[in-house]
Write an enzyme that holds these catalytic residues in place. Structure first.
Site, PDB file in Angstrom:
ATOM      1  N   GLU A   1      -3.190   9.411   7.934  1.00  0.00           N
ATOM      2  CA  GLU A   1      -1.735   9.203   8.085  1.00  0.00           C
ATOM      3  C   GLU A   1      -1.188  10.045   9.242  1.00  0.00           C
ATOM      4  O   GLU A   1      -0.185   9.696   9.841  1.00  0.00           O
ATOM      5  CB  GLU A   1      -1.004   9.545   6.781  1.00  0.00           C
ATOM      6  CG  GLU A   1      -1.250   8.551   5.648  1.00  0.00           C
ATOM      7  CD  GLU A   1      -0.303   7.356   5.657  1.00  0.00           C
ATOM      8  OE1 GLU A   1       0.855   7.490   6.043  1.00  0.00           O
ATOM      9  OE2 GLU A   1      -0.761   6.255   5.246  1.00  0.00           O
TER      10      GLU A   1
ATOM     11  N   CYS B   1     -11.178   2.918  -0.276  1.00  0.00           N
ATOM     12  CA  CYS B   1      -9.794   3.315  -0.025  1.00  0.00           C
ATOM     13  C   CYS B   1      -9.423   2.532   1.219  1.00  0.00           C
ATOM     14  O   CYS B   1     -10.169   2.557   2.212  1.00  0.00           O
ATOM     15  CB  CYS B   1      -9.691   4.810   0.224  1.00  0.00           C
ATOM     16  SG  CYS B   1      -8.056   5.305   0.814  1.00  0.00           S
TER      17      CYS B   1
ATOM     18  N   CYS C   1      -4.369  -1.440  -2.156  1.00  0.00           N
ATOM     19  CA  CYS C   1      -4.548   0.004  -2.326  1.00  0.00           C
ATOM     20  C   CYS C   1      -5.415   0.201  -3.562  1.00  0.00           C
ATOM     21  O   CYS C   1      -5.086  -0.322  -4.634  1.00  0.00           O
ATOM     22  CB  CYS C   1      -3.169   0.637  -2.524  1.00  0.00           C
ATOM     23  SG  CYS C   1      -3.211   2.385  -2.956  1.00  0.00           S
TER      24      CYS C   1
ATOM     25  N   ASP D   1       0.870  -1.183   0.000  1.00  0.00           N
ATOM     26  CA  ASP D   1       0.000   0.000   0.000  1.00  0.00           C
ATOM     27  C   ASP D   1       0.904   1.230   0.000  1.00  0.00           C
ATOM     28  O   ASP D   1       2.079   1.146   0.355  1.00  0.00           O
ATOM     29  CB  ASP D   1      -0.914   0.016   1.239  1.00  0.00           C
ATOM     30  CG  ASP D   1      -1.825   1.249   1.254  1.00  0.00           C
ATOM     31  OD1 ASP D   1      -2.538   1.472   0.262  1.00  0.00           O
ATOM     32  OD2 ASP D   1      -1.790   2.006   2.243  1.00  0.00           O
ATOM     33  N   SER D   2       0.320   2.368  -0.358  1.00  0.00           N
ATOM     34  CA  SER D   2       1.081   3.616  -0.352  1.00  0.00           C
ATOM     35  C   SER D   2       1.494   3.998   1.078  1.00  0.00           C
ATOM     36  O   SER D   2       2.385   4.818   1.258  1.00  0.00           O
ATOM     37  CB  SER D   2       0.233   4.730  -0.964  1.00  0.00           C
ATOM     38  OG  SER D   2      -0.982   4.842  -0.249  1.00  0.00           O
TER      39      SER D   2
ATOM     40  N   HIS E   1      -7.420   3.018   3.453  1.00  0.00           N
ATOM     41  CA  HIS E   1      -7.213   3.834   4.657  1.00  0.00           C
ATOM     42  C   HIS E   1      -8.524   4.080   5.420  1.00  0.00           C
ATOM     43  O   HIS E   1      -8.518   4.219   6.643  1.00  0.00           O
ATOM     44  CB  HIS E   1      -6.642   5.207   4.289  1.00  0.00           C
ATOM     45  CG  HIS E   1      -5.166   5.232   4.040  1.00  0.00           C
ATOM     46  ND1 HIS E   1      -4.579   4.616   2.966  1.00  0.00           N
ATOM     47  CD2 HIS E   1      -4.152   5.803   4.748  1.00  0.00           C
ATOM     48  CE1 HIS E   1      -3.269   4.821   3.012  1.00  0.00           C
ATOM     49  NE2 HIS E   1      -2.990   5.538   4.084  1.00  0.00           N
TER      50      HIS E   1
HETATM   51  N1  DGL Z   1      -4.929   3.373   0.579  1.00  0.00           N
HETATM   52  C1  DGL Z   1      -5.002   3.921  -0.731  1.00  0.00           C
HETATM   53  C2  DGL Z   1      -6.255   3.467  -1.474  1.00  0.00           C
HETATM   54  O1  DGL Z   1      -6.852   2.447  -1.134  1.00  0.00           O
HETATM   55  C3  DGL Z   1      -4.934   5.414  -0.902  1.00  0.00           C
HETATM   56  C4  DGL Z   1      -3.927   6.183  -0.218  1.00  0.00           C
HETATM   57  C5  DGL Z   1      -3.256   7.236  -1.033  1.00  0.00           C
HETATM   58  O2  DGL Z   1      -3.871   8.218  -1.509  1.00  0.00           O
HETATM   59  O3  DGL Z   1      -2.057   7.066  -1.162  1.00  0.00           O
HETATM   60  O4  DGL Z   1      -6.638   4.105  -2.423  1.00  0.00           O
END
Ligand code: DGL
Length: 271
Positions: free
Chosen positions: A153, A187, A69, A6-7, A189
């Site tokens: 974050e 997402c 992600c 993931d990012s 997150h």
């Molecule tokens: N967790 C990432 C997703 O599911 C997004 C996070 C980011 O913008 O880097 O899209």
């Protein structure tokens, strides 16, 4: 090991569900925290960052990588599967989180789905495309939530501004159609803010996280591909890697993963 990418921290919400369902496997998690967020970056940059991460995880010996992600899945997965894998790693597999989520929702009885995601995912139109393919009678409404990943974050789940921002995004989503019956937190997150969303959605609308869906779909996938499953080690190991300061990662990652984490710092620069 099964690689997870993931990012940043978001993929840990998926890994947590996968580990609960499939505890015997070994997992290697990589968060590109130094370059998060990906959500507002161009397609080519997200592809290049994701390719580097996948290459890194393959070089650590992962036969299978899950891109946990949505942004990277929408911007890079297809190209990785169609160009990078056949050329560089024909015997490895990479899966994303979008198709499994769309399939699971199409199996439910919902008719009007609200997608909350990063700008990159919304602009790609990938969920609209997937539902058109799976069940064109499902109506899809989308809302980008660009402020949420930085808030998450930064560990600001309980900040009062977070609820205000969620209320703005939900307002904009339900203005498109007041009868949306299912909201997908598209997402990885956003499950950190699941309760914040639950508190504000209209009565009767379901809020779904991707973690449990992806876990179940992965289990089915491994049953269908026993040759791949055989290559996956099963000693219950978990390793965590990050591209940013690892102490900071450990502190917040615990919130996402629900257990203490001791990570290692790595660099993706040479990939
Ligand atoms: N967790 C990432 C997703 O599911 C997004 C996070 C980011 O913008 O880097 O899209």
């Amino acid at each position: 090991m099964i690689g997870f990418f993931d990012s940043g921290f978001g993929g840990l919400t998926v890994l947590k569900s996968v580990v609960n369902l499939l505890p015997e496997y070994d997992y290697l998690y990589l968060g590109d925290n130094a370059r998060v967020p990906y959500g507002n970056r161009s397609q080519n940059i997200v592809y290049e960052f994701t390719r580097q991460a996948v290459d890194f995880l393959f070089k650590q010996g992962c036969p299978l990588v899950i891109i946990a992600c949505n942004t990277a899945s929408s911007r890079a997965l297809r190209r990785i599967q169609q160009e990078f894998l056949p050329e560089a790693y024909p015997d490895r597999r990479v899966l994303g989180v979008i198709r499994p989520a769309a399939e699971a929702i199409a199996e439910r009885s919902c008719r009007k789905i609200g997608i909350l995601a990063t700008e990159g995912v919304i602009t790609s139109g990938i969920y609209i495309e997937e539902f058109k393919d799976l069940d064109p009678s499902i109506e899809v409404f989308q809302q980008a939530c660009p402020l949420l990943v930085p808030i998450i974050e930064a560990g600001e789940k309980d900040w009062e501004g977070t609820d205000l921002i969620i209320s703005k995004y939900l307002g904009e989503l339900f203005d498109q159609d007041g009868e949306i019956d299912t909201i997908l937190l598209a997402c990885t997150h956003y499950p950190i803010l699941h309760e914040n969303f639950e508190r504000q959605v209209p009565l009767g609308a379901a809020v779904l996280d991707q973690g449990p869906i992806v876990a179940k779909k992965l289990k089915d996938y491994l049953t269908r591909y026993p040759a791949l499953d055989k290559k996956l080690t099963k000693k219950g190991k978990r390793l965590f890697l990050t591209t940013d300061a690892s102490e900071k990662f450990d502190h917040l990652a615990r919130v996402f993963y629900g257990k203490p984490i001791y990570s290692q710092l790595i660099s993706l620069e040479s990939f």
